[in-house]
Motif scaffolding. Structure first.
Motif, short mmCIF file in Angstrom:
data_model
loop_
_atom_site.label_atom_id
_atom_site.label_comp_id
_atom_site.label_asym_id
_atom_site.label_seq_id
_atom_site.Cartn_x
_atom_site.Cartn_y
_atom_site.Cartn_z
N TRP A 59 -7.88 -16.41 44.14
CA TRP A 59 -6.58 -16.53 43.48
C TRP A 59 -6.55 -17.90 42.81
CZ3 TRP A 59 -2.84 -12.95 42.68
CH2 TRP A 59 -2.98 -11.73 43.36
N VAL A 60 -6.31 -17.88 41.51
CA VAL A 60 -6.43 -19.07 40.68
C VAL A 60 -5.05 -19.65 40.38
CG1 VAL A 60 -7.41 -20.00 38.55
CG2 VAL A 60 -8.45 -17.99 39.63
N PHE A 61 -4.93 -20.99 40.44
CA PHE A 61 -3.68 -21.66 40.11
C PHE A 61 -3.63 -21.89 38.59
CE2 PHE A 61 -4.24 -22.71 44.56
CZ PHE A 61 -2.97 -22.46 45.06
N LEU A 97 -7.99 -20.43 45.43
CA LEU A 97 -8.14 -20.09 46.83
C LEU A 97 -9.25 -19.07 46.99
CD1 LEU A 97 -4.36 -19.63 47.73
CD2 LEU A 97 -5.79 -21.60 48.34
N ARG A 98 -10.10 -19.25 47.98
CA ARG A 98 -11.15 -18.29 48.31
C ARG A 98 -11.34 -18.30 49.83
NH1 ARG A 98 -15.63 -20.83 50.08
NH2 ARG A 98 -16.02 -22.99 49.36
N THR A 99 -12.15 -17.38 50.33
CA THR A 99 -12.47 -17.37 51.76
C THR A 99 -13.84 -18.00 51.98
OG1 THR A 99 -13.40 -15.15 51.59
CG2 THR A 99 -11.08 -15.32 52.23
N GLU A 100 -14.05 -18.51 53.17
CA GLU A 100 -15.33 -19.14 53.50
C GLU A 100 -16.46 -18.13 53.57
OE1 GLU A 100 -14.15 -21.07 57.15
OE2 GLU A 100 -14.05 -23.02 56.13
N GLY A 147 -12.17 -11.86 40.07
CA GLY A 147 -13.13 -11.13 40.87
C GLY A 147 -14.20 -11.97 41.53
N SER A 148 -14.40 -13.18 41.01
CA SER A 148 -15.45 -14.03 41.58
C SER A 148 -15.26 -15.47 41.15
CB SER A 148 -16.84 -13.55 41.12
OG SER A 148 -17.00 -13.76 39.73
N VAL A 149 -15.94 -16.37 41.86
CA VAL A 149 -15.92 -17.78 41.49
C VAL A 149 -16.56 -17.97 40.12
CG1 VAL A 149 -16.77 -20.08 42.09
CG2 VAL A 149 -15.90 -18.57 43.88
N ALA A 153 -15.15 -19.98 36.79
CA ALA A 153 -15.89 -21.02 36.07
C ALA A 153 -15.96 -20.73 34.58
CB ALA A 153 -17.30 -21.14 36.65
N ALA A 154 -15.90 -19.45 34.20
CA ALA A 154 -16.01 -19.09 32.79
C ALA A 154 -14.68 -19.12 32.05
CB ALA A 154 -16.62 -17.69 32.68
#
Length: 474
Positions: A59-61, A97-100, A147-149, A153-154
């Motif tokens: 989830w992106v701020f 936010l992401r999970t470990e 859907g992904s880190v 980044a893109a």
């Protein structure tokens, strides 16, 4: 400054290369497919509880600006994630936010926040008041799924035109100590979603006068508080006389001013404008006494921020790369407002600083200044472009920059967007030469091989000269 322009149509082709809360919302209902956040002030900290509307890897701020002095993210020093297995991270231009373990982020995430006021790059900061109150921009809480880190980044730095798959986050605001303040009014409970504004949590004195509602830090030096209260509505009235009405909400704006204290060897003023709201941050020993220099700077600062109700709110730029339109334009509008207020005002000193800084930053693309952390280029080169437009307008009608920008504001009131192409086409119609337009586009898109020479050409019509490589306004 400019000499005739033969081909408006030709400039249109060149210009195309540039582009690479209403009160009723308090009772808003949750929109479908939208994340929610509950913000509750508990003493000196905030508890933020997110309820996500779907499973997502991250989830992106939406608002993820860097601290301007050090170019580092601000959330890690203020936000602590309480939910197990969830971490706050950053890649590219965004906090998220992401999970470990790589699993989807839980639908419920709790975060403890200790809010602090820091200067951010081209974003709305938290305001901290000396009595313990804090004011937070509503957009600070907004998130969207990815859907992904790697997808994060893109992402481009400018989300205009990017499909974030959800509407704005619906945020509820509470304060254990009492009502919250929004749009100058106290409310026991508040819900925001589409608004871009501030919510104040804690005590605040609200002062109402004709043309202005003020929420001013009780520790702000009295002379500055009085200057703000007097100058803001007067400046707004002058702009209205010159440019017509501003967008809805700006007819009687709210002014919110915070004080960070009398830090030694510092004189700092920062601010921004949201619909119907001017927010300002003051800091430094230099502001404690009303010297002529500091008072003049304060008046210019107020005039710059007030200008954004027209150039920034009534019409806004299309993409962040075009910030030169609003920031540089507001700089020159502020100079004109101060000169109208006080004919003895030394406008040449301010304009010389704009020229010097534009030459300093003009070798690199102005459009990419934000990514470099060189936001000053938007202001300085935008002001030089505005000066060039003013000279063309003066040659054509005897008018100033407000006479140049006024028709552009009127022509775009319906859609609220002033594009760089529209600006440049109007620049041509005002009488700019094709060579000037070419140089302006070069500075915007690729940077100038010789910035001083380019600026000198753009400022034809001004009394300027080149002295030891410096463009000097006489």
């Amino acid at each position: 400054m400019r000499i005739g322009i033969p081909m408006v149509a030709g400039l249109a082709l060149m210009a195309a290369a540039v582009s690479g809360c209403a009160s009723g919302s308090v009772l808003a209902q949750q929109a479908p497919m939208t994340p929610r956040a509950e913000v509750e002030r508990q003493g000196e900290t905030l508890l933020v509880r997110y309820e996500m509307d779907r499973d997502a890897a991250v989830w992106v701020f939406t608002d993820s600006a860097l601290i301007s002095e050090v170019r580092q993210p601000w959330r890690p020093t203020q936000w602590t994630v309480m939910t197990p297995n969830v971490v706050l991270d950053r890649t590219g231009h965004y906090d998220f936010l992401r999970t470990e373990d790589g699993s989807p982020v839980p639908r419920t995430v709790e975060i403890r926040v200790r809010p602090k006021s820091v200067n951010l790059e081209a974003e709305y900061p938290t305001l901290s008041f000396t009595n313990g109150a804090v004011a937070l921009p509503t957009g600070q809480m907004s998130v969207f799924p990815m859907g992904s880190v790697a997808e994060v980044a893109a992402l481009p730095s400018d989300l205009n035109g990017v499909d974030t798959h959800v509407g704005p986050t619906q945020v509820s605001w509470r304060d254990q100590a009492g009502p919250v303040l929004f749009a100058g009014e106290r409310r026991p409970y508040l819900i925001t979603q589409h608004e871009r504004s501030y919510v104040l949590l804690g005590d605040a004195d609200v002062t109402r006068s004709e043309g202005l509602t003020a929420v001013i830090d009780p520790a702000l030096p009295d002379w500055m508080a009085a200057t703000l209260s007097e100058a803001a509505p007067v400046t707004g009235q002058w702009y209205r006389q010159r440019l017509g009405p501003a967008s809805a909400g700006a007819q009687k704006p709210v002014l919110m001013a915070a004080w960070r204290g009398a830090t030694e060897r510092m004189t700092s003023m920062g601010g921004s404008v949201l619909p119907g709201l001017i927010v300002m941050n003051f800091e430094g020993q230099g502001i404690t006494q009303p010297t002529d220099r500091v008072r003049e700077r304060a008046l210019w600062f107020i005039a710059h921020e007030a200008a954004h109700f027209w150039l920034g709110q009534t019409v806004r730029y299309e993409y962040a790369r075009d910030s030169w339109i609003t920031e540089g334009g507001a700089d020159l509008m502020a100079v004109r407002a101060l000169k109208a207020r006080d004919p003895s005002y030394n406008d040449k000193a301010e304009l010389q600083t704009e020229i010097d800084d534009c030459v300093k930053y003009g070798a690199k693309p102005v459009a990419e200044a934000g990514a470099r952390g060189e936001h000053r280029a938007f202001y300085a080169c935008g002001a030089v472009f505005a000066m060039s437009a003013e000279a063309a307008q003066k040659r054509k009608t005897g008018g100033d920059f407000l006479d140049f920008i006024g028709p552009l504001i009127d022509a775009n009131r319906d859609d609220g967007v002033l594009t760089s192409s529209e600006w440049l086409i109007h620049y041509a119609a005002a009488g700019a030469r094709m060579e000037q337009a070419r140089l302006m586009l070069e500075m915007i898109n690729t940077g100038a091989p010789d910035p001083a020479a380019s600026v000198l050409t753009l400022l034809e019509g001004w009394d300027v000269t080149l002295q030891d490589g410096r463009v000097v306004l006489r």
